[in-house]
Write an enzyme that holds these catalytic residues in place. Structure first.
Site, PDB file in Angstrom:
ATOM      1  N   GLY A 161      -0.433 -16.621 -11.998  1.00 19.96           N
ATOM      2  CA  GLY A 161      -0.794 -15.208 -11.590  1.00 19.96           C
ATOM      3  C   GLY A 161      -1.699 -14.477 -12.435  1.00 19.96           C
ATOM      4  O   GLY A 161      -2.521 -14.999 -13.290  1.00 19.96           O
ATOM      5  N   ASN A 162      -1.806 -13.047 -12.159  1.00 22.29           N
ATOM      6  CA  ASN A 162      -2.922 -12.333 -13.291  1.00 22.29           C
ATOM      7  C   ASN A 162      -2.191 -11.132 -13.698  1.00 22.29           C
ATOM      8  O   ASN A 162      -1.192 -10.789 -13.062  1.00 22.29           O
ATOM      9  CB  ASN A 162      -4.266 -12.442 -12.667  1.00 22.29           C
ATOM     10  CG  ASN A 162      -4.267 -11.692 -11.381  1.00 22.29           C
ATOM     11  OD1 ASN A 162      -3.919 -10.612 -11.246  1.00 22.29           O
ATOM     12  ND2 ASN A 162      -4.650 -12.245 -10.368  1.00 22.29           N
ATOM     13  N   ASN A 163      -2.834 -10.223 -14.258  1.00 21.67           N
ATOM     14  CA  ASN A 163      -2.319  -9.167 -14.799  1.00 21.67           C
ATOM     15  C   ASN A 163      -2.473  -7.856 -14.067  1.00 21.67           C
ATOM     16  O   ASN A 163      -2.178  -6.656 -14.391  1.00 21.67           O
ATOM     17  CB  ASN A 163      -3.079  -8.665 -16.207  1.00 21.67           C
ATOM     18  CG  ASN A 163      -2.486  -9.814 -17.327  1.00 21.67           C
ATOM     19  OD1 ASN A 163      -1.425 -10.198 -17.228  1.00 21.67           O
ATOM     20  ND2 ASN A 163      -3.547  -9.927 -18.501  1.00 21.67           N
TER      21      ASN A 163
ATOM     22  N   ALA B  25      -6.790  -8.457  -7.052  1.00 21.00           N
ATOM     23  CA  ALA B  25      -7.329  -9.395  -7.862  1.00 21.00           C
ATOM     24  C   ALA B  25      -6.859 -10.872  -7.404  1.00 21.00           C
ATOM     25  O   ALA B  25      -5.685 -11.133  -7.648  1.00 21.00           O
ATOM     26  CB  ALA B  25      -6.651  -9.044  -9.334  1.00 21.00           C
TER      27      ALA B  25
END
Ligand code: CTP
Length: 394
Positions: free
Chosen positions: A206-208, A273
């Site tokens: 995943g990402n932030n 994102a």
């Protein structure tokens, strides 16, 4: 703006109840009609007679008075908006949990109009997890929370929890009705949040991203009259009302949802994102630890913005984002060209307060026509306004 607006002011038991008198005077001065509901506790802080005199209307306190019944449904329907000010800790808790033991709660539960809530309490009560959870719930129900101020409290302590000043409350409610209709019935597609790429049944890449920027954009577009579809990756952020939300997890699901909706769209804003790579295969069972080093083969995901750039018509406007950490302008301009976007909104992680998770952002917008617009660090809500204004100037 508030001329002839019908305002239902609900006053609950807090020392800030005295400010209800100023609120009524300000609204009456604006040409609005005010009707007041009070809880029994509120009467300890300000007499109903004062509020009745200022509003030139009978004040409602009880569901039943003698042999008459107050029609709570009609009060909620009469109003253009309801303002709970001050909203005490107890009143907020009841509203959040659907407890209906007085007239104020009965009207709240049956009201069909927009509802503003101006909390007022001591700091310890305000910051308590129970109150904060209740506030989140009200927000989820679509109520508009008027932020508390910091300052001297009834306890004599200094801190958060003071009700906003009447002048600021009036301004906020006024602004709400200042809806511009420059996006009236325009169809807008927004992608937001992160994507999760599954590795095995228990892990993902995943990402932030939190999706805050995309959510702020969705809110801004709705305020300006648009019909918004928000394709939203996994996030715990409070989602907007009056928006068609399509929840997705992976980059592939996001791509499919965007393609499915793109045909009818006037403006698409891709703020998500999206993972650039996804595992080549997803393990059916949990991967057990064995070797000291372990690698996963990843394959490229399809670029959603680029895909839409390839199929868009001259009537459609396509906006992308560029999140950079170096050579910002050069990279943003490359993305503008390679993905056939009309605008690229650049944010750099080099700028303090910009990017993932912050409530603020600092952007530069590059247009296909060679235009460059620089903006200061601002809240994501104000940035959303800047982005839409820039697109509409085209
Ligand atoms: N984007 C997309 N689909 C992808 C990757 C990115 O739609 N698979 C979109 C983003 O939503 C954003 C823009 O492309 O609007 C740029 O995303 P960014 O992460 O800044 O750049 P990338 O194109 O992924 O390139 P790089 O990671 O090399 O910077």
């Amino acid at each position: 703006m508030l001329k002839q607006k019908k305002i239902l002011l609900a006053v609950s038991g807090s020392i800030a109840a005295y400010k209800a008198a100023t609120l009524i005077r300000l609204y009456v001065k604006e040409g609005a009609e005010v009707k007041v509901i009070m809880t029994n506790a509120a009467e300890n802080f300000i007499p109903a007679l004062t509020l009745a005199t200022l509003s030139k209307n009978k004040v409602f306190v009880n569901l039943f008075e003698g042999d008459t019944w107050s029609n709570h449904v009609m009060l909620g329907r009469w109003a253009d908006f309801m303002l709970v000010a001050p909203a005490s800790c107890n009143t907020i808790a009841k509203m959040a949990n659907g407890i209906c033991d007085n007239l104020l709660q009965a009207v709240y539960l049956s009201a069909t109009c927009p509802i503003f809530v101006a909390p007022a309490m001591d700091e310890d009560m305000w910051v308590h997890a129970a109150t904060q959870r209740n506030i989140l719930k009200l927000n989820e129900y679509g109520n508009i929370i008027i932020p508390v101020n910091s300052g001297e409290l009834a306890s004599g302590l200094i801190g958060q929890g003071r009700m906003a000043e009447p002048e600021d409350i009036v301004k906020m409610t006024k602004d709400f009705f200042k809806i511009k209709d420059d996006l009236l019935n325009k169809k807008i597609l927004i992608s937001a949040g992160p994507t999760y790429e599954q590795i095995d049944p228990v892990r993902f890449i995943g990402n932030n991203s939190t999706g805050k920027m995309g959510i702020a954009l969705a809110n801004e577009c709705v305020k300006r009259g648009a019909l918004v579809t928000l394709v939203l990756g996994p996030t715990t952020e409070i989602t907007p009302n009056n928006v068609n939300i399509i929840r997705v997890k992976s980059a592939e699901e996001m791509l499919n949802a965007c393609i499915l909706n793109f045909n009818e769209i006037d403006i698409a804003i891709m703020s998500a994102a999206v993972a650039d790579y996804t595992p080549n295969t997803v393990a059916t069972h949990k991967i057990k630890k064995k070797e000291d080093f372990f690698s996963i083969e990843l394959k490229k995901t399809e670029d959603i913005l680029k895909h839409l750039g390839g199929i868009k018509t001259s009537e459609q406007t396509l906006v992308g984002f560029a999140l950079e950490t170096q050579n910002e302008e050069e990279n943003a301009l490359k993305k503008l060209k390679n993905k056939n976007a009309d605008f690229i909104v650049l944010n750099s992680l080099q700028d303090a307060g910009a990017g993932f998770g912050h409530n603020t952002n600092k952007i530069t917008i590059f247009g296909k026509d060679g235009s460059i617009n620089y903006f200061d660090l601002k809240t994501k809500e104000k940035i959303a306004t800047d982005i839409i204004n820039t697109i509409l100037k085209k």
